[in-house]
Design an enzyme around this catalytic site. Structure first.
Site, PDB file in Angstrom:
ATOM      1  N   ALA A  17      29.196  85.829 -43.907  1.00  0.00           N
ATOM      2  CA  ALA A  17      28.997  87.250 -43.572  1.00  0.00           C
ATOM      3  C   ALA A  17      28.489  88.022 -44.782  1.00  0.00           C
ATOM      4  O   ALA A  17      27.472  88.726 -44.710  1.00  0.00           O
ATOM      5  CB  ALA A  17      30.309  87.852 -43.067  1.00  0.00           C
ATOM      6  N   TYR A 215      28.583  67.264 -32.683  1.00  0.00           N
ATOM      7  CA  TYR A 215      27.134  67.489 -32.752  1.00  0.00           C
ATOM      8  C   TYR A 215      26.627  67.001 -34.112  1.00  0.00           C
ATOM      9  O   TYR A 215      27.381  66.951 -35.084  1.00  0.00           O
ATOM     10  CB  TYR A 215      26.776  68.971 -32.523  1.00  0.00           C
ATOM     11  CG  TYR A 215      27.540  69.972 -33.360  1.00  0.00           C
ATOM     12  CD1 TYR A 215      27.106  70.338 -34.622  1.00  0.00           C
ATOM     13  CD2 TYR A 215      28.699  70.555 -32.874  1.00  0.00           C
ATOM     14  CE1 TYR A 215      27.807  71.268 -35.377  1.00  0.00           C
ATOM     15  CE2 TYR A 215      29.413  71.485 -33.622  1.00  0.00           C
ATOM     16  CZ  TYR A 215      28.962  71.837 -34.876  1.00  0.00           C
ATOM     17  OH  TYR A 215      29.659  72.755 -35.628  1.00  0.00           O
TER      18      TYR A 215
HETATM   19  C1  LIG Z   1      36.927  74.891 -36.429  1.00  0.00           C
HETATM   20  C2  LIG Z   1      35.980  76.044 -36.500  1.00  0.00           C
HETATM   21  C3  LIG Z   1      34.706  75.902 -35.960  1.00  0.00           C
HETATM   22  C4  LIG Z   1      33.826  76.989 -35.979  1.00  0.00           C
HETATM   23  N1  LIG Z   1      32.581  76.830 -35.452  1.00  0.00           N
HETATM   24  C5  LIG Z   1      31.729  77.890 -35.408  1.00  0.00           C
HETATM   25  C6  LIG Z   1      30.415  77.745 -34.855  1.00  0.00           C
HETATM   26  O1  LIG Z   1      30.016  76.659 -34.438  1.00  0.00           O
HETATM   27  N2  LIG Z   1      29.613  78.846 -34.822  1.00  0.00           N
HETATM   28  C7  LIG Z   1      30.021  80.064 -35.308  1.00  0.00           C
HETATM   29  O2  LIG Z   1      29.258  81.027 -35.232  1.00  0.00           O
HETATM   30  N3  LIG Z   1      31.245  80.217 -35.870  1.00  0.00           N
HETATM   31  C8  LIG Z   1      32.101  79.167 -35.946  1.00  0.00           C
HETATM   32  N4  LIG Z   1      33.334  79.306 -36.530  1.00  0.00           N
HETATM   33  C9  LIG Z   1      33.703  80.621 -37.105  1.00  0.00           C
HETATM   34  C10 LIG Z   1      33.067  80.841 -38.490  1.00  0.00           C
HETATM   35  O3  LIG Z   1      33.357  79.754 -39.319  1.00  0.00           O
HETATM   36  C11 LIG Z   1      33.605  82.114 -39.117  1.00  0.00           C
HETATM   37  O4  LIG Z   1      33.605  83.159 -38.185  1.00  0.00           O
HETATM   38  C12 LIG Z   1      32.753  82.526 -40.309  1.00  0.00           C
HETATM   39  O5  LIG Z   1      32.694  81.489 -41.263  1.00  0.00           O
HETATM   40  C13 LIG Z   1      33.315  83.796 -40.932  1.00  0.00           C
HETATM   41  O6  LIG Z   1      32.592  84.106 -42.077  1.00  0.00           O
HETATM   42  P1  LIG Z   1      33.090  85.290 -43.027  1.00  0.00           P
HETATM   43  O7  LIG Z   1      32.113  85.314 -44.141  1.00  0.00           O
HETATM   44  O8  LIG Z   1      33.339  86.510 -42.223  1.00  0.00           O
HETATM   45  O9  LIG Z   1      34.530  84.825 -43.536  1.00  0.00           O
HETATM   46  P2  LIG Z   1      34.921  83.646 -44.517  1.00  0.00           P
HETATM   47  O10 LIG Z   1      34.100  82.446 -44.261  1.00  0.00           O
HETATM   48  O11 LIG Z   1      36.398  83.504 -44.436  1.00  0.00           O
HETATM   49  O12 LIG Z   1      34.507  84.177 -45.966  1.00  0.00           O
HETATM   50  C14 LIG Z   1      35.270  85.135 -46.642  1.00  0.00           C
HETATM   51  C15 LIG Z   1      34.901  85.065 -48.121  1.00  0.00           C
HETATM   52  O13 LIG Z   1      35.593  86.105 -48.782  1.00  0.00           O
HETATM   53  C16 LIG Z   1      36.224  85.578 -49.930  1.00  0.00           C
HETATM   54  N5  LIG Z   1      37.412  86.412 -50.158  1.00  0.00           N
HETATM   55  C17 LIG Z   1      38.533  86.473 -49.401  1.00  0.00           C
HETATM   56  N6  LIG Z   1      39.400  87.355 -49.917  1.00  0.00           N
HETATM   57  C18 LIG Z   1      38.804  87.871 -51.016  1.00  0.00           C
HETATM   58  C19 LIG Z   1      39.208  88.846 -51.980  1.00  0.00           C
HETATM   59  N7  LIG Z   1      40.410  89.454 -51.899  1.00  0.00           N
HETATM   60  N8  LIG Z   1      38.361  89.156 -52.996  1.00  0.00           N
HETATM   61  C20 LIG Z   1      37.136  88.536 -53.090  1.00  0.00           C
HETATM   62  N9  LIG Z   1      36.715  87.595 -52.218  1.00  0.00           N
HETATM   63  C21 LIG Z   1      37.526  87.283 -51.182  1.00  0.00           C
HETATM   64  C22 LIG Z   1      36.543  84.131 -49.570  1.00  0.00           C
HETATM   65  O14 LIG Z   1      36.742  83.335 -50.720  1.00  0.00           O
HETATM   66  C23 LIG Z   1      35.318  83.749 -48.764  1.00  0.00           C
HETATM   67  O15 LIG Z   1      34.274  83.285 -49.590  1.00  0.00           O
HETATM   68  C24 LIG Z   1      34.229  78.239 -36.553  1.00  0.00           C
HETATM   69  C25 LIG Z   1      35.502  78.360 -37.107  1.00  0.00           C
HETATM   70  C26 LIG Z   1      36.369  77.275 -37.100  1.00  0.00           C
HETATM   71  C27 LIG Z   1      37.745  77.435 -37.706  1.00  0.00           C
END
Ligand SMILES: Cc1cc2nc3c(=O)[nH]c(=O)nc-3n(C[C@H](O)[C@H](O)[C@H](O)COP(=O)(O)OP(=O)(O)OC[C@H]3O[C@@H](n4cnc5c(N)ncnc54)[C@H](O)[C@@H]3O)c2cc1C
Length: 398
Positions: A17, A215
């Site tokens: 994200a 996949y």
């Molecule tokens: C089994 C599984 C399968 C999935 N398959 C899919 C799929 O096929 N397609 C799909 O679209 N989605 C899928 N998802 C969902 C997807 O993985 C997540 O929705 C997505 O990775 C979220 O991204 P994000 O960047 O919001 O959060 P995150 O990936 O959690 O990233 C958050 C980041 O913030 C950092 N962070 C956290 N707290 C702090 C802090 N206090 N200070 C500084 N940095 C911080 C972390 O280190 C991390 O780098 C799946 C999830 C799972 C569990």
């Protein structure tokens, strides 16, 4: 705010994200700094499926050549019965997705997607080893506090810090909800299971109390699998850890040979306790907003968390692009009012699949299978066909 203040937009979290937002802001000509707690940028070793609603946006950000070099374009998505592997439905992806939605469906290794995003960013955008501990909002901006005692100022702050978000805590007093299920995730060399990978496909086997997804990723060299298991307890103690292949094999004993042979070909697996949160009424204040899992963490049963995060990122960058500092609160409201109804629906639909996918054999299961005989992509035009930039162009906040 001082004249030589840090870049205007501060993003907490360098996951899919945060990095997509940083790239979208950069392409929009806006400065931004990403604060990531980890000492180096990396993603977990597992797969992710991207639907056309997200790939169209990544292509517009200029990533098509880099993505095509690492992604697999599955030809179809198949739902199957657990015991004999018989097909419940088969929906076409491949060229069909591009014709129907104007963008491809991709299956990727997360590390590849993460690297493509990082490499597209100018150097110096991401500050590592920066664990945010608090945010303080001011009339003209916000201040981030970090674990090492440092701080950073910005006109607006975006929490892209995942399901345990520190920034979300400033907005709402909720906690992650354990789903009662965990998943084993594994990656297998596709040469070990040639029959299963002859045609690149997303396959899901549905059975009582669990389901199994696989996949190909990494240009077809690896096959990613995700195997759900019911789990007792709160799940808090085992958020993510190594699992044992023999435990997955025992959980899927009696399932069809494609499933058991794929599990048998795995050297190791990780185990994740699955959590989400309820949709919330509000995720922005004047100068702070949320994005991706920090705003709307969902169960992975629709494969949409990352897709929704990418849609969020492009929508937010577009809202911010048009705003001068004094208009930032209105820009954050516009972004939230566009995104919240859709992400709420996706969160709820993902929870719904947690029941539908795991029905015991019987009347309800037969009804589900009949309803599913319309192939998944066709049933999900609302998901895959969405274009968040067109939606924003016609969106008028209430
Ligand atoms: C089994 C599984 C399968 C999935 N398959 C899919 C799929 O096929 N397609 C799909 O679209 N989605 C899928 N998802 C969902 C997807 O993985 C997540 O929705 C997505 O990775 C979220 O991204 P994000 O960047 O919001 O959060 P995150 O990936 O959690 O990233 C958050 C980041 O913030 C950092 N962070 C956290 N707290 C702090 C802090 N206090 N200070 C500084 N940095 C911080 C972390 O280190 C991390 O780098 C799946 C999830 C799972 C569990």
């Amino acid at each position: 705010m001082k004249k030589d203040a840090p870049p205007r937009i501060a993003v907490v979290g360098g996951g899919l994200a945060g990095l997509t937002l940083a790239l979208a802001l950069h392409r929009a000509g806006l400065g931004c700094r990403v604060y990531e707690q980890a000492p180096r940028l990396a993603e977990v070793g597992a797969g992710v499926q991207l639907s056309p609603s997200a790939t169209r946006l990544l292509h517009r950000l200029g990533l098509e050549p880099a993505l095509r070099a690492v992604a697999v374009v599955p030809e179809a998505m198949e739902f199957r019965r657990w015991a004999d592997g018989s097909v419940i439905s088969r929906g076409l992806l491949g060229k069909h997705s591009e014709e129907r939605y104007g963008a491809p469906y991709y299956a990727l290794h997360r590390a590849d997607l993460h690297r493509v995003l990082v490499e597209a960013l100018p150097p110096g955008v991401v500050r590592l080893d920066a664990r945010c501990t608090a945010v303080e909002e001011r009339p003209d901006g916000a201040v981030l506090r970090f674990a090492d005692g440092s701080h950073a100022e910005a006109h607006a702050v975006v929490g892209a810090d995942g399901i345990h978000s520190v920034l979300r805590r400033a907005l709402v007093a909720d906690r992650p909800r354990f789903s009662g299920q965990s998943v084993y995730r594994g990656l297998v060399d596709s040469r070990r299971i040639p029959g299963l990978v002859a045609e690149p496909r997303v396959q899901l086997w549905l059975g009582p109390g669990r389901h199994f997804v696989c996949y190909p990723v990494s240009g077809g060299r690896l096959v990613n699998f995700v195997a759900t298991v019911p789990t007792s307890g709160s799940g808090d103690e085992s958020w993510s850890r190594r699992g044992r292949v023999e435990d997955v094999a025992a959980a899927y004993e009696g399932w069809c040979a494609d499933v058991t042979s794929l599990i048998g070909a795995a050297d190791d697996v990780s185990l994740w306790a699955l959590h989400d949160r309820d949709p919330i009424e509000r995720w922005s204040t004047g100068r702070v907003t949320l994005l991706g899992d920090s705003a709307h963490p969902m169960l992975p049963f629709l494969g949409q968390g990352a897709n929704q995060a990418i849609e969020d990122a492009v929508a937010l960058a577009a809202c911010l692009r048009e705003a001068v500092p004094g208009e930032l609160p209105a820009a954050l409201q516009r972004y939230e009012s566009l995104r919240r109804p859709r992400t709420t629906l996706v969160q709820e639909s993902s929870r719904g699949n947690s029941t539908a996918f795991h029905l015991p054999d019987g009347e309800a299961q037969r009804e589900r299978d009949a309803a599913m005989s319309v192939p998944a992509p066709e049933r999900q035009d609302w998901l895959h066909g969405h274009d968040v930039e067109s939606a924003l162009a016609s969106h008028r906040p209430a």
